[in-house]
Scaffold this active site. Sequence first.
Site, PDB file in Angstrom:
ATOM      1  N   ALA A 188       4.952   4.590  -4.017  1.00 16.65           N
ATOM      2  CA  ALA A 188       4.889   3.803  -5.260  1.00 16.65           C
ATOM      3  C   ALA A 188       3.765   4.340  -6.147  1.00 16.65           C
ATOM      4  O   ALA A 188       3.955   4.563  -7.346  1.00 16.65           O
ATOM      5  CB  ALA A 188       4.681   2.328  -4.936  1.00 16.65           C
ATOM      6  N   GLN A 232       0.823  -1.217   0.000  1.00 23.37           N
ATOM      7  CA  GLN A 232       0.000   0.000   0.000  1.00 23.37           C
ATOM      8  C   GLN A 232       0.860   1.271   0.000  1.00 23.37           C
ATOM      9  O   GLN A 232       0.443   2.310   0.530  1.00 23.37           O
ATOM     10  CB  GLN A 232      -0.951   0.000   1.199  1.00 23.37           C
ATOM     11  CG  GLN A 232      -2.125  -0.939   1.038  1.00 23.37           C
ATOM     12  CD  GLN A 232      -3.076  -0.520  -0.099  1.00 23.37           C
ATOM     13  OE1 GLN A 232      -3.200   0.656  -0.430  1.00 23.37           O
ATOM     14  NE2 GLN A 232      -3.757  -1.491  -0.696  1.00 23.37           N
ATOM     15  N   SER A 233       2.026   1.216  -0.607  1.00 21.48           N
ATOM     16  CA  SER A 233       2.916   2.385  -0.625  1.00 21.48           C
ATOM     17  C   SER A 233       2.294   3.571  -1.360  1.00 21.48           C
ATOM     18  O   SER A 233       1.945   3.463  -2.543  1.00 21.48           O
ATOM     19  CB  SER A 233       4.229   1.985  -1.304  1.00 21.48           C
ATOM     20  OG  SER A 233       4.997   3.136  -1.610  1.00 21.48           O
ATOM     21  N   ASN A 234       2.217   4.711  -0.678  1.00 24.77           N
ATOM     22  CA  ASN A 234       1.803   5.954  -1.339  1.00 24.77           C
ATOM     23  C   ASN A 234       2.901   6.438  -2.286  1.00 24.77           C
ATOM     24  O   ASN A 234       2.618   7.009  -3.337  1.00 24.77           O
ATOM     25  CB  ASN A 234       1.532   7.049  -0.297  1.00 24.77           C
ATOM     26  CG  ASN A 234       0.378   6.693   0.611  1.00 24.77           C
ATOM     27  OD1 ASN A 234      -0.729   6.457   0.152  1.00 24.77           O
ATOM     28  ND2 ASN A 234       0.643   6.634   1.913  1.00 24.77           N
TER      29      ASN A 234
END
Length: 337
Positions: free
Chosen positions: A83, A79-81
């Site tokens: 990325a 859930q990387s913002n």
Amino acid sequence: MDLSAIPRLPLLDLPSPIEPLDGLARHLGADLNGVRLFVKRDDLARFGLGGNKLRKLEFLLGAARAEGADTVITVGAIQSNHARLTAAAAARSGFACELFLTRSVPRSEEAYARNGNRLLDDVFGATVHELAAEADSLALAEARAEALRAMGRRVYVFPSGGSSPVGCLGYAACASEILAQAEAMGLGLAQIVVPNGSCGTHAGLAAGLKALGHNPRLAKSYAVLETGQRAEAITLNKAKATLALLSADLSLTADDIHIDGAHRGPGYGIPTAGMLEAVRLLARTEGLLLDPVYSGKAFAGLLHDVRTGTYPDGAAVLFVMTGGVPGLFAYPDVLAG
Ligand SMILES: *Cc1c(COP(=O)(O)O)cnc(C)c1O
């Protein structure tokens, strides 16, 4: 502080606004202990749903373009913002994008695996490689970059959170922006508050404050990924490396880095009661959205400190809204109802 010689690819409408939290203040009443709370709206953006990573990406993509890159690769959690915003900014700027995402957060919900940021990575057209929790994502990203280079591509790899010294320059520039706005608004700021994940936001602010002749401890962060002690060591190193890009004669010490590790809870990406309270409180008094992984925990820390009288009557405290809104859709099990 002169950043004009450093390559930068403009992605944002700057300065981002600073606004008072009047609705929250009405709700908290005497619990505020006279503190004046403000937010800086780094969650606002023209594209990609916004967040703090865009300030870093202005310098990271600027460097990538200056080096003639055609492809960018980065790493993060599912859930990387960072990325998601790398995928969005790469699409908008004409770079191919590959993401190496680790299943490092112990959550089994379908929404965590498929919705929120992870869904948007696909919509923005990134090539996504999903990895087991223990995988060395940066090593795999570097190996992929080598394979692409062997095929003639020009590849630039960003570390986790975009928190290389070049990426941190985004928040050194933001320190200058905040000081100018505070001066124009007549706010004698007592504290600038940010979440601390990959340490680059705090490191950039600390380096920028030092370069501008201000006390770096004006910036304070709440650790949400590392323990407070580890976050302090990493943030200091990154702040030193960022400051080295700005000034040959200034330096920083451990005393310049102000981090509170008490609001992370059991670990990165794992919900806490304080986070849930903070997300709901700001939504229900201001219509503003914090996120469950970073800003929700940091705002919980700020609420705790305000309620327990950390700041004197009349102090102006600025919380940087760092975005992360898509993360809310990955946590319906704890947020619904
Ligand atoms: C990445 C992130 C942060 C933390 O920034 P770092 O520079 O990684 O410490 C805070 N808030 C949100 C929403 C983020 O995505």
